[in-house]
Write an enzyme that holds these catalytic residues in place. Structure first.
Site, mmCIF file in Angstrom:
data_model
loop_
_atom_site.group_PDB
_atom_site.id
_atom_site.type_symbol
_atom_site.label_atom_id
_atom_site.label_comp_id
_atom_site.label_asym_id
_atom_site.label_seq_id
_atom_site.Cartn_x
_atom_site.Cartn_y
_atom_site.Cartn_z
ATOM 1 N N PHE A 146 24.798 -7.029 34.097
ATOM 2 C CA PHE A 146 25.497 -6.137 34.775
ATOM 3 C C PHE A 146 26.981 -5.994 34.016
ATOM 4 O O PHE A 146 28.014 -5.704 34.577
ATOM 5 C CB PHE A 146 25.863 -6.705 36.323
ATOM 6 C CG PHE A 146 25.975 -8.351 36.098
ATOM 7 C CD1 PHE A 146 27.287 -8.750 36.057
ATOM 8 C CD2 PHE A 146 24.864 -9.073 36.256
ATOM 9 C CE1 PHE A 146 27.502 -10.196 36.152
ATOM 10 C CE2 PHE A 146 25.140 -10.467 36.340
ATOM 11 C CZ PHE A 146 26.480 -11.138 36.346
ATOM 12 N N TYR A 147 27.188 -6.560 32.801
ATOM 13 C CA TYR A 147 28.438 -6.643 32.231
ATOM 14 C C TYR A 147 28.773 -5.132 31.657
ATOM 15 O O TYR A 147 29.159 -4.888 30.481
ATOM 16 C CB TYR A 147 28.403 -7.642 31.119
ATOM 17 C CG TYR A 147 28.456 -9.031 31.506
ATOM 18 C CD1 TYR A 147 28.613 -9.357 32.764
ATOM 19 C CD2 TYR A 147 28.495 -9.853 30.412
ATOM 20 C CE1 TYR A 147 28.683 -10.757 33.077
ATOM 21 C CE2 TYR A 147 28.487 -11.339 30.687
ATOM 22 C CZ TYR A 147 28.841 -11.761 31.873
ATOM 23 O OH TYR A 147 28.795 -12.946 32.417
ATOM 24 N N GLY A 148 29.041 -4.195 32.710
ATOM 25 C CA GLY A 148 29.752 -2.987 32.404
ATOM 26 C C GLY A 148 30.025 -2.469 33.564
ATOM 27 O O GLY A 148 30.188 -2.779 34.640
ATOM 28 N N THR A 154 32.629 -4.989 27.122
ATOM 29 C CA THR A 154 32.159 -3.483 27.761
ATOM 30 C C THR A 154 32.591 -3.569 29.306
ATOM 31 O O THR A 154 32.542 -2.670 29.903
ATOM 32 C CB THR A 154 30.592 -3.661 27.833
ATOM 33 O OG1 THR A 154 30.163 -4.846 28.292
ATOM 34 C CG2 THR A 154 30.054 -3.210 26.359
ATOM 35 N N LYS A 199 22.457 -13.434 31.818
ATOM 36 C CA LYS A 199 22.513 -13.793 33.134
ATOM 37 C C LYS A 199 22.128 -12.498 33.692
ATOM 38 O O LYS A 199 22.257 -11.365 33.379
ATOM 39 C CB LYS A 199 24.119 -13.763 33.835
ATOM 40 C CG LYS A 199 24.600 -15.358 33.556
ATOM 41 C CD LYS A 199 25.961 -15.631 33.854
ATOM 42 C CE LYS A 199 26.808 -14.776 32.950
ATOM 43 N NZ LYS A 199 26.727 -15.295 31.491
#
Length: 343
Positions: free
Chosen positions: A63-65, A28, A95
């Site tokens: 926050f992986y986007g 993502t 995380k």
């Protein structure tokens, strides 16, 4: 199909996981996200390959986007909505603790609570948050502060286990005294193996804490498929990393070329060789390669069964000495290249 396994630490010491975990970030966090069905198939394939009782670590982040959104967690929620039977076969590590919509950090009690609550909201009750870890250190707060807040959240049932990310050896020693650390996540690869990395691996072995080694393939460089930073699509954050800049990558690819020769002799891919090397750093070291397709997932997972001889390791050590990484792990000149210490 049998696989090598590892155990977690702290209060999670009874949890048995696959020796090779599954990183989900690049499904993502790139300009063109992976379609759900492709991502789901890759996740499912790895879990299906494991024997009964062994869990697959799924490694994610709040926050992986693109734009630092919860897109990765939303993908995970959709996966478990479609495949609810897989929830108990996975161990979800996330995380968090950043500043919303940015890469900043905020270790305040209020923000840590907000982060965990936002993670749970994005998961929509589809999967238990097994482990939470602050992604980076906020220098305004000591480890004892983190321990107090995280222990509170565990007691409240928000998540089960506590992890640490991008921390140094002395931080881990301090943390071990005040909270049950289930895992420590740092970057480990043949492109990230400095003295601080070695110190963390040794300290974690002494304390009985597993090292979750992210980016064992050097952000893709060690697969042999990246020849230039322009091989990443426009907008991919890796284009800015020091190791991929023109002068640096030409040097770094020499290591890949020589490693490929070693892998060919052993009848494995260079990616499998690099993952196996990370795993060979200790029974407590768990490589976390990322994958978005079935073939690559199974290839990565099978690296947990690859045995490297003393001669193999000596040869790789010599290659590493001959071709040390040029360029920063992140952006040249950015302090984040050094593990943050709470000393």
């Amino acid at each position: 199909m049998t696989r090598n396994t590892a155990k977690l630490g702290g209060s999670a010491s009874n949890v048995v996981v696959a020796k090779v975990a599954h990183g989900l970030m690049m499904m993502t966090w790139k300009p063109t996200p992976v379609p759900d069905e492709e991502a789901f198939a890759a996740i499912k394939a790895g879990i299906d390959a494991l024997p009964p009782g062994v869990k697959m670590i799924l490694n994610s982040g709040e926050f992986y986007g693109q734009g630092f959104t919860t897109a990765n967690l939303e993908l995970i929620a959709r996966f478990f909505e479609k495949y609810p039977a897989y929830t108990d076969r996975t161990f979800l590590s996330v995380k968090g603790g950043g500043v919303p919509l940015s890469l900043g950090v905020d270790g305040s009690r209020e923000n840590l609570r907000r982060s965990v609550d936002d993670i749970l909201k994005a998961l929509r009750g589809t999967k238990r948050l097994d482990l939470f870890e602050p992604a980076r250190r906020d220098s305004k707060y000591e480890i004892e502060h983190y321990a107090e807040v995280l222990n509170e959240l565990v007691k409240e049932g928000k998540f089960d286990y506590i992890g640490l990310s991008e921390v140094g050896a002395e931080t881990i020693r301090r943390a071990h005294k005040v909270m049950p650390v289930a895992a420590v996540e740092i970057e480990v690869s043949l492109q990230a193996y400095e003295q601080q990395t070695k110190d963390v691996i040794a300290t974690c072995k002494e304390l009985g804490i597993p090292v979750v080694a992210y980016s064992p393939l050097g952000r893709g460089l060690l697969t042999g498929q990246i020849k230039s930073r322009l091989d990443f699509e426009e907008g991919d954050f890796r284009r800015a990393f020091g190791r991929f800049q023109d002068d640096n990558i030409n040097h770094n690819l020499k290591l890949v070329e020589t490693l490929t020769a070693v892998a060919n002799r052993k009848g494995i891919t260079v990616a499998q060789l690099c993952i196996a090397w990370v795993g060979a750093l200790g029974d407590h070291v768990i490589p976390v390669p990322g994958s978005s397709n079935i073939k690559r997932t199974l290839e990565n997972l099978s690296a947990g069964d690859v045995e490297l001889s003393a001669d193999d390791l000596a040869e790789i050590a010599q290659l590493l000495e001959t071709y040390p990484r040029k360029g920063a792990r992140y952006v040249d000149g950015v302090a984040e290249d050094k593990l943050e210490l709470w000393n």
